[in-house]
Scaffold this motif. Structure first.
Motif, PDB file in Angstrom:
ATOM      1  N   GLY A 162       0.822  -1.205   0.000  1.00  0.00           N
ATOM      2  CA  GLY A 162       0.000   0.000   0.000  1.00  0.00           C
ATOM      3  C   GLY A 162       0.852   1.249   0.000  1.00  0.00           C
ATOM      4  O   GLY A 162       0.555   2.231  -0.699  1.00  0.00           O
ATOM      5  N   ARG A 163       1.928   1.230   0.781  1.00  0.00           N
ATOM      6  CA  ARG A 163       2.835   2.374   0.826  1.00  0.00           C
ATOM      7  C   ARG A 163       3.494   2.580  -0.540  1.00  0.00           C
ATOM      8  O   ARG A 163       3.650   3.716  -1.001  1.00  0.00           O
ATOM      9  N   GLU A 164       3.870   1.493  -1.177  1.00  0.00           N
ATOM     10  CA  GLU A 164       4.496   1.597  -2.496  1.00  0.00           C
ATOM     11  C   GLU A 164       3.528   2.217  -3.506  1.00  0.00           C
ATOM     12  O   GLU A 164       3.926   3.038  -4.336  1.00  0.00           O
ATOM     13  N   MET A 165       2.242   1.831  -3.426  1.00  0.00           N
ATOM     14  CA  MET A 165       1.254   2.371  -4.352  1.00  0.00           C
ATOM     15  C   MET A 165       1.079   3.870  -4.136  1.00  0.00           C
ATOM     16  O   MET A 165       0.990   4.648  -5.088  1.00  0.00           O
ATOM     17  N   PHE A 166       1.045   4.296  -2.877  1.00  0.00           N
ATOM     18  CA  PHE A 166       0.902   5.715  -2.571  1.00  0.00           C
ATOM     19  C   PHE A 166       2.143   6.489  -3.023  1.00  0.00           C
ATOM     20  O   PHE A 166       2.026   7.557  -3.629  1.00  0.00           O
ATOM     21  N   LYS A 167       3.307   5.947  -2.746  1.00  0.00           N
ATOM     22  CA  LYS A 167       4.540   6.651  -3.118  1.00  0.00           C
ATOM     23  C   LYS A 167       4.634   6.826  -4.630  1.00  0.00           C
ATOM     24  O   LYS A 167       5.006   7.896  -5.120  1.00  0.00           O
ATOM     25  N   ALA A 168       4.273   5.789  -5.370  1.00  0.00           N
ATOM     26  CA  ALA A 168       4.398   5.855  -6.826  1.00  0.00           C
ATOM     27  C   ALA A 168       3.349   6.753  -7.458  1.00  0.00           C
ATOM     28  O   ALA A 168       3.635   7.482  -8.415  1.00  0.00           O
ATOM     29  N   ASN A 169       2.123   6.735  -6.940  1.00  0.00           N
ATOM     30  CA  ASN A 169       1.011   7.378  -7.626  1.00  0.00           C
ATOM     31  C   ASN A 169       0.527   8.685  -7.003  1.00  0.00           C
ATOM     32  O   ASN A 169      -0.277   9.385  -7.617  1.00  0.00           O
ATOM     33  N   VAL A 170       0.996   9.016  -5.801  1.00  0.00           N
ATOM     34  CA  VAL A 170       0.628  10.286  -5.181  1.00  0.00           C
ATOM     35  C   VAL A 170       1.880  11.121  -4.882  1.00  0.00           C
ATOM     36  O   VAL A 170       1.941  12.305  -5.188  1.00  0.00           O
ATOM     37  N   LEU A 171       2.898  10.470  -4.320  1.00  0.00           N
ATOM     38  CA  LEU A 171       4.161  11.181  -4.093  1.00  0.00           C
ATOM     39  C   LEU A 171       5.028  11.220  -5.349  1.00  0.00           C
ATOM     40  O   LEU A 171       6.046  11.923  -5.383  1.00  0.00           O
ATOM     41  N   TYR A 172       4.634  10.451  -6.368  1.00  0.00           N
ATOM     42  CA  TYR A 172       5.391  10.392  -7.617  1.00  0.00           C
ATOM     43  C   TYR A 172       6.867  10.101  -7.356  1.00  0.00           C
ATOM     44  O   TYR A 172       7.763  10.727  -7.927  1.00  0.00           O
TER      45      TYR A 172
END
Length: 684
Positions: free
Chosen positions: A540-550
């Motif tokens: 979940g953290r990886e998904m947020f980092k990639a798609n929101v934190l870019y």
């Protein structure tokens, strides 16, 4: 673009690929099966190319065109994806650990030939066909195959990037414009001229748009184009210096787009309309589609390949891509100078996509993530040097598609109503909110009904209340529909926890999203998307980092806003479509926090005024102000809104410098004097 002997190279390549499709001379049976299958696909595309050139598709019925269209995309549809070479997992299983991902990447790039066929881009087709033959000849030598792919990407990046920038800037590149302006739009066969995947959704949406009266379509088009014009006017930018506007839309809305083109012509603007990229080189870093596009044959397929560029993304490639971008903009600098910016039509209605984490897909390394940040920052600066932020604008609006369900026509009518709410009424109501916010030292936002939000947002101090304000009165111009007041918060002291039960961000649905801030920067984050899987928290953290934190390690809070469009909120709940709405509408349905750059990114020196004449002074924060000393640290080139719905809001409270507390919202309802009319939508 690679013009030498194209017809001859095309014929020679095709003859060799035709031979491979009949008899791949490879000892490795699995590898032979791959090349035979992909070669057969190319042979199919060559036949389609010949038929298109001969005009044979003009005589096909709607049913025949639909059957042909499905056959082109069938291999990657959900029901077939498990056994497709486009699936990295299947490809690795069949072809081995070393070759699997490489040849899956190759197949996905070759699938991009579908649209090349329709646009008659023989040069790009030849390049892909020659790469396919080269990889075939290398057999099981994975290192050599990888090197061939790398040099293909590197060698052709200059031409492909230049072509992409030309599509953005040059109205004479008019493949889509011609279809829209010259086709009989009542004959839905026109949809298949684009080469995109077409489903019942696009057919039904186009049918409905065709059923609307001329007056209704004209009014919708004027709402859109007038919003674009107002964006220039309100920021003091001269639209008469501009000659082009980039229109972005989803297939099915061509009748509306045609009217928009006519309306833009009245203010001296020609359209540039290009397709969302299909090649890895030009796809957006985030994977978000930019341009015109049809239906997705399979969102998981697209998600699996969103980071395919990890295969070749290194320092040398970054420098080459930046150099190619700079040269292309210099080549088209005259066109860039008169380009006004994008006019975007978003759509909503599909079931939110919750991706499965494919461990076999390409994934950026930590080093590559840092390179992505470097590339994004420098590429953005190049663009801004030629399409200057202080001279361009944009507008964005959203409509539902037929995929939203049986109430589509009702929801569409409600959306049009939301997009055209009373400007004057909201202007006055939002001035009351801004008057209260301008006295704030900070604003307190707390959740309820299970929402754990507890945020303290620091607000810039107003020194001259008669002439200055820190919140923009956002009405229906660049950002349609109306209904928010927003600011760039002071980062220092902006601290706490942001939580939302469910939110749709950049085409992905995040569940129970929690983000922590300290002095305005993200310090931690989590979501429950993969909670039932092993290592779910980290996924979940990886998904947020990639798609929101870019892929940044952290980002600042670029915006704090209070949405006032209770009409939209009630409509969304009435039809149970909150989870299907785009952020463009959702952000107006409660307070929201944007992670990334401020709303004034790259235009901070342009003075902006509210309708009451007060200058909005909060155009910078502690990060964006670095543009004056350390430009590379001032921008992140992203801005993602996270909205808390009214029913999860306990209170939004202004805390003044003397400690006085003034509630704007309490228990999900507006309580500030002068705003109570916003609650009428809840009651009615």
């Amino acid at each position: 673009m690679f013009k030498d002997n194209l017809d001859e190279r095309f014929d020679l390549s095709f003859e060799r690929i035709k031979e491979i499709s009949l008899n791949p001379e490879l000892e490795n049976k699995s590898l032979a099966s791959y090349y035979k299958s992909v070669a057969a696909f190319i042979v199919k595309l060559e036949g389609l190319y010949r038929d298109l050139k001969a005009g044979k598709l003009e005589n096909l019925s709607l049913e025949e065109l639909s059957k042909l269209n499905k056959s082109l995309y069938e291999d990657v549809l959900v029901e077939n994806y498990d056994k497709s070479y486009a699936n990295p997992t299947f490809s690795k299983k069949e072809l081995g650990e070393k070759l699997g991902n490489l040849l899956s990447f190759l197949y996905v790039e070759i699938r991009g030939m579908i649209v090349l066929v329709y646009e008659d881009r023989i040069d790009e087709m030849v390049a892909l066909m020659e790469l396919f033959i080269e990889c075939y000849c290398l057999g099981e030598d994975a290192s050599q195959v990888k090197e061939s792919i790398y040099w293909y990407v590197s060698d052709y990046s200059d031409d492909l990037i230049e072509e992409r920038i030309k599509e953005l800037l040059d109205p004479d590149y008019d493949f889509a414009t011609k279809i829209i302006m010259e086709s009989d739009l009542t004959d839905l066969r026109y949809l298949y001229k684009f080469g995109e995947y077409i489903t019942d959704n696009e057919i039904k949406t186009a049918t409905f748009i065709n059923s609307l009266s001329e007056a209704e379509v004209n009014a919708m088009a004027r709402t859109f184009t007038e919003g674009y014009r107002k964006g220039f006017e309100l920021t003091g930018k001269d639209i008469t210096k501009k000659k082009t506007v980039n229109i972005r839309f989803c297939l099915g809305f061509e009748r509306l787009v045609r009217e928009e083109i006519k309306e833009f012509a009245k203010i001296g603007l020609k359209p540039t309309i290009y397709r969302a990229a299909t090649n890895s080189i030009n796809k957006t870093i985030s994977g978000v589609k930019v341009g015109f596009y049809g239906a997705s044959p399979n969102k998981q397929y697209e998600f699996d390949h969103r980071q395919d560029y990890a295969l070749y993304f290194n320092g040398d490639f970054v420098e080459r891509k930046l150099g190619a971008t700079r040269l292309a903009y210099e080549h088209y600098k005259d066109l860039a100078a008169v380009h006004g910016g994008p006019a975007v039509m978003e759509v909503f209605g599909e079931i939110p996509f919750e991706p499965a984490n494919n461990a076999d897909a390409y994934k950026l390394s930590d080093k590559q993530q840092k390179l992505v940040v470097k590339y994004s920052n420098e590429a953005s600066q190049i663009v801004n040097n030629y399409i200057k932020g202080e001279e361009r604008s944009f507008t964005i609006i959203a409509y539902p598609t037929a995929e939203i369900g049986d109430k589509f026509e009702e929801i569409f009518a409600e959306t049009v109503k939301i997009n055209t709410l009373d400007y004057e009424k909201y202007k006055v109501i939002q001035e009351h909110i801004i008057d209260a916010l301008d006295k704030a030292e900070y604003v307190e936002v707390k959740g309820t009904n299970g929402n754990t939000t507890d945020m303290k947002v620091s607000i810039m101090k107003v020194k001259d209340p008669e002439k200055e304000t820190v919140f923009e009165n956002c009405l229906a111009d660049v950002n349609i529909p109306l209904g928010e007041t927003f600011t760039s918060p002071v980062l220092k002291g902006t601290t706490g926890v942001l939580n939302v039960s469910s939110v749709f961000l950049n085409d992905l649905n995040f569940t129970n999203l929690t983000v922590k801030f300290e002095d305005g920067f993200v310090t931690d984050y989590s979501c429950d998307n993969f909670k039932d899987e092993e290592g779910g928290m980290e996924k979940g953290r990886e998904m947020f980092k990639a798609n929101v934190l870019y892929n940044h390690d952290t980002l600042p809070l670029g915006e704090f806003a209070i949405g006032t469009n209770t009409t939209a909120y009630v409509m969304a709940n009435k039809y149970d479509i909150v989870y299907k709405l785009p952020i463009l509408i959702v952000e107006k349905m409660g307070p929201h926090f944007a992670i990334g750059d401020t709303c004034y990114s790259k235009s901070e020196d342009v003075k902006v005024y509210n309708p009451n004449g007060k200058e909005i002074i909060s155009r910078d924060n502690e990060v964006s102000i670095l543009r004056k000393t350390e430009l590379d640290k001032a921008y992140f080139n992203c801005h993602t809104d996270i909205t808390i719905p009214y029913d999860e809001i306990g209170n939004i409270t202004v805390v003044e410098y003397d400690g006085k507390r003034v509630d704007i919202i309490r228990n999900g309802r507006f309580v500030l004097e002068g705003t109570l009319g916003l609650n009428d939508a809840f009651e009615n």
